[in-house]
Design a protein around this motif. Structure first.
Motif, PDB file in Angstrom:
ATOM      1  N   THR A  38       0.818  -1.212   0.000  1.00 35.18           N
ATOM      2  CA  THR A  38       0.000   0.000   0.000  1.00 35.18           C
ATOM      3  C   THR A  38       0.854   1.267   0.000  1.00 35.18           C
ATOM      4  O   THR A  38       1.779   1.395   0.808  1.00 35.18           O
ATOM      5  N   ASN A  39       0.533   2.176  -0.894  1.00 34.51           N
ATOM      6  CA  ASN A  39       1.174   3.491  -1.042  1.00 34.51           C
ATOM      7  C   ASN A  39       2.546   3.445  -1.703  1.00 34.51           C
ATOM      8  O   ASN A  39       3.182   4.493  -1.864  1.00 34.51           O
ATOM      9  N   GLN A  90     -13.278  -1.146   7.105  1.00 33.00           N
ATOM     10  CA  GLN A  90     -13.563  -0.688   5.756  1.00 33.00           C
ATOM     11  C   GLN A  90     -15.057  -0.476   5.545  1.00 33.00           C
ATOM     12  O   GLN A  90     -15.467   0.062   4.520  1.00 33.00           O
ATOM     13  N   ARG A 110      -6.117   1.176   5.344  1.00 30.89           N
ATOM     14  CA  ARG A 110      -5.882   2.021   6.516  1.00 30.89           C
ATOM     15  C   ARG A 110      -6.415   1.305   7.750  1.00 30.89           C
ATOM     16  O   ARG A 110      -7.304   0.456   7.644  1.00 30.89           O
ATOM     17  N   LYS A 112      -1.931   4.177  -4.161  1.00 31.48           N
ATOM     18  CA  LYS A 112      -2.388   4.952  -3.014  1.00 31.48           C
ATOM     19  C   LYS A 112      -3.619   4.329  -2.383  1.00 31.48           C
ATOM     20  O   LYS A 112      -4.629   4.100  -3.057  1.00 31.48           O
ATOM     21  N   ASP A 113      -3.535   4.047  -1.087  1.00 36.45           N
ATOM     22  CA  ASP A 113      -4.679   3.563  -0.317  1.00 36.45           C
ATOM     23  C   ASP A 113      -5.350   2.360  -0.970  1.00 36.45           C
ATOM     24  O   ASP A 113      -6.583   2.284  -1.047  1.00 36.45           O
TER      25      ASP A 113
END
Length: 554
Positions: A74-75, A347, A343, A128-129
C-alpha cells in the motif's frame, strides 16, 4: 529507526538528469518519510509461445509469458520503465489500480499516447490507499490476444491487521480463453466487421491442460489470487477435493464464505484461501467456460510436495445450473465490515447507503451493423478513437477531438451511430449507474479509476422500484461487474477521482468495436490537490504533438 533507500537495479541505465531526479526522490523519501519506490525495467518483445501445443507469436515481458508479477505494498510508488521492442505501438493498462488523481498513467488511448516501436516510456504509479489482487494488460491493437499480461498484488502495510493468518505461500492464477490464431489475424477479422469465433482453449498461467501446477505442503493454507484475463468468456474454477474460502475481491476484504467452485467473469479478480487438507497426491484444478455451448475445460495441477500419485480420471465437473446459481453466488459476495482495508479502520465505516444520489445513469448495450460492419454500442453510440488522446485534447483545449455530452445518460432507442463519446461528470458527485442487459449473454463492465458499490442485480427490467431491493449496508465495491442475460446490475460510485476515465465492456472484441466511452470527471479548481499535473515525460502525439508539458497551477 532504520531507513531502507531503494536504489535502481545495477543493470538499469540512469542518465545524469534522471539521476538528479532520483536522488531528489530518495532525499525526499529519507527526510519526509515518503512511501517507498520500486523500480521495474521491462522489455516488451515478440517471441515464440506454445500455450495450446502449437507455435504462436506472443508478447513477452522480459522474456516471460505471462509477464512478471508486480509485488507492492500500500502506497508504494511504482516506477516502471517499459521498452517497446515490438514492431508496432504499445500501451499497458493497470486493471483495478485506481491511479488516484492521475489518469495520466492509465495506459489507454484516451489518456496516453502509445509508446512508439523502438522507444520507451516510464510509468509512475502510486498504489495509493489500495490493497488486493489485480492485473495488467496491453490495451492497444488487440494485443491482449497475444499476451503481455501479468498479475499485480498490493499487500497491506505492516501493522495493518489482515483478517486471516498469513498463508504459507501466495500464488497468482491467471485464467482466460485463448485462440490459436494470432492477434493480428483476429484484429483483421474484427476490422472487416466480423465477430470473433469460439475460442480454441483455456489457459492457466499461460499454459494448456495439466501444464501449470501449484505446489503445496500438507496441512498448510495458501492464497490464490485468481484473475480472468481472457477476451470474452466467463469462467468457473474449482479444485478437486478442496474448498475455497473467499477473502478478497479487487481490493476489498469479503465475508469469508466457502465455495466448491467460483465464477470469475472477464476482467475480474479475487483471492481465496485453500488448505491442503486431503491425502497427499495430485489434484485437478479445473477451469471451464460458463454459459457456452460447447463447454471448454482445461486443467492445472494442485501438487502435494510429497505426492507420488499423479492426477487421473475425469476432472471435477462445474455447476450445471446456469444463471440462477451464478446470480446467487454473486449476491453472496459481501464486504467484511469488521476488517481493515489499506488504513487501520474498518472498511465498512464509509456509509455509502446514507449518501444522496445526485444523478442516475442508465447504460444499455447493443450490437448492430453500421456501414455493413459489426459494431457494438452503449446508449446507441459506438465509440471511435480520436486522432489525439482525449486527456491531452482536454488539457490543451484542442477543439474537434471530442464533444462533451456526446453520449446520453439513458438509452435513447436511436439507431447506432459512430462518435468519440465522452460523458461529463462533476467532481465529488455521487452517482447511480444501472447497467441494463437486453441480450442473451452475460456481460462484463469495467470502470477505470474507481471502485463501484454493487448495490443490486436481478433479472428483468430495472425501474425505480428496484431500489427497494438494494443492499445499502455491506455491498461489495469492485471495478468490474457482471450483468446477467436480460437482467440489470446497479452500482453507486463516488466520483472523487478527477480525470478522463474509460468505462468499457470487458469483452475485448466488443470494446475494440465500440462498446466503451469515457467519463470526464471535472473540477473547475484545477488544483494539484485534486489532480496531478501532466508528467514531464508525457508522450505527445496527434494534434498535441510539439506542445510543451505544463503543470496545473495549485
Amino acid at each position: 529507526m532504520q531507513f531502507s533507500i531503494p536504489f535502481p537495479p545495477k543493470d538499469m541505465f540512469v542518465s545524469s538528469g534522471a539521476l538528479v531526479l532520483l536522488c531528489c526522490s530518495w532525499f525526499s523519501l529519507f527526510v519526509n518519510g515518503e512511501s517507498p519506490y520500486r523500480f521495474l525495467d521491462w522489455n516488451v518483445t515478440f517471441g515464440d509461445i506454445y500455450p495450446l501445443g502449437v507455435r504462436q507469436r506472443g508478447i513477452l515481458i522480459n522474456g516471460q509469458f505471462p509477464g512478471p508479477d508486480i509485488y507492492s505494498v500500500t502506497n508504494d510508488n511504482l516506477v516502471i520503465n517499459v521498452h517497446n521492442s515490438l514492431t508496432e505501438p504499445f500501451l499497458i493498462s493497470w486493471n483495478g489500480v485506481q491511479q488516484r488523481k492521475n489518469s495520466w498513467e492509465d495506459g489507454v488511448y484516451g489518456t496516453n499516447c502509445p509508446i512508439p516501436a523502438g522507444k520507451n516510456f516510464t510509468y509512475n504509479i502510486q498504489v495509493k490507499d489500495q490493497i488486493g489482487s489485480f492485473f495488467y494488460f496491453p490495451s492497444l491493437a488487440f494485443h491482449k490476444a497475444a499476451g503481455g499480461f501479468g498479475g499485480i498484488r498490493i499487500l497491506s502495510r505492516p501493522l495493518i491487521p489482515v483478517p486471516f493468518p498469513e498463508p504459507a505461500a501466495d500464488y497468482t492464477v491467471l485464467i482466460g480463453d485463448w485462440y490459436r490464431a494470432s492477434h493480428t489475424d483476429l484484429k483483421a477479422r474484427l476490422d472487416r466487421g466480423k465477430r470473433l469465433p469460439f475460442p480454441d482453449g483455456i489457459l492457466v498461467n499461460g499454459r494448456g491442460p495439466n501444464a501449470a501446477s501449484l505446489t503445496v505442503v500438507s496441512g498448510k493454507t495458501y492464497r490464490l489470487r485468481i484473475s480472468n484475463v481472457g477476451l470474452q468468456n466467463s469462467l468457473n474454477i474449482r479444485i478437486e477435493g478442496h474448498r475455497m474460502k473467499l477473502v478478497e475481491v479487487e481490493g476489498i476484504h469479503t465475508l469469508q464464505n466457502t465455495y466448491s467452485s467460483l465464477d470469475v467473469h472477464v476482467g475480474q479478480s479475487l483471492s481465496v484461501l485453500v488448505t491442503a487438507d486431503q491425502p497427499s497426491r495430485d489434484y485437478y484444478v479445473a477451469v471451464s467456460t460458463r454459459f457456452t455451448t460447447p463447454i471448454l475445460t482445461t486443467t492445472a495441477v494442485l501438487h502435494y510436495s510429497d505426492s507420488r500419485q499423479p492426477v487421473s480420471g475425469p476432472p471435477p465437473g462445474g455447476p450445471t445450473d446456469q444463471i440462477g446459481w451464478s446470480l446467487n453466488q454473486a449476491r453472496s459476495f459481501r464486504t467484511n465490515l469488521t476488517a481493515s482495508g489499506p488504513r487501520p479502520n474498518p472498511q465498512g465505516s464509509y456509509h455509502y447507503g446514507l449518501i444522496n444520489v445526485t444523478r442516475t445513469i442508465r447504460l444499455a448495450s447493443s450490437a448492430r451493423l453500421v456501414n455493413r460492419k459489426q459494431r457494438y454500442a452503449v446508449n446507441s453510440v459506438s465509440f471511435v478513437e480520436a486522432d489525439t488522446p482525449l486527456k491531452l485534447a482536454d488539457l490543451y483545449n484542442i477543439s474537434g477531438v471530442f464533444r462533451l455530452g456526446s453520449i446520453a445518460d439513458n438509452p435513447t432507442g436511436a439507431a447506432v451511430h459512430l462518435d468519440t463519446s465522452v460523458m461529463p461528470a462533476d467532481f465529488r458527485s455521487f452517482v447511480e449507474i444501472v447497467f441494463e442487459n437486453y441480450e442473451g449473454i452475460v456481460q462484463s463492465w469495467h470502470l477505470d479509476g474507481y471502485n463501484m458499490f454493487v448495490v443490486g442485480m436481478d433479472g428483468g427490467k430495472w425501474s425505480g422500484a428496484s431500489r427497494k431491493e438494494y443492499n445499502l449496508n455491506d455491498a461489495l465495491p469492485r471495478c468490474t461487474v457482471q450483468v446477467y442475460p436480460r437482467s440489470w446490475t446497479a452500482v453507486y460510485v463516488a466520483l472523487d477521482n478527477v480525470g478522463m476515465w474509460n468505462l468499457r465492456s470487458e469483452f475485448w472484441a466488443r470494446r475494440y468495436l465500440g462498446q466503451q466511452f469515457y467519463i470526464r470527471v471535472y473540477s473547475p479548481v484545477h488544483s494539484v490537490r485534486d489532480e496531478l499535473p501532466i508528467p514531464a515525460n508525457a508522450l505527445l502525439c496527434g494534434r498535441a504533438a510539439g506542445r510543451h508539458t505544463r503543470a496545473i497551477k495549485a
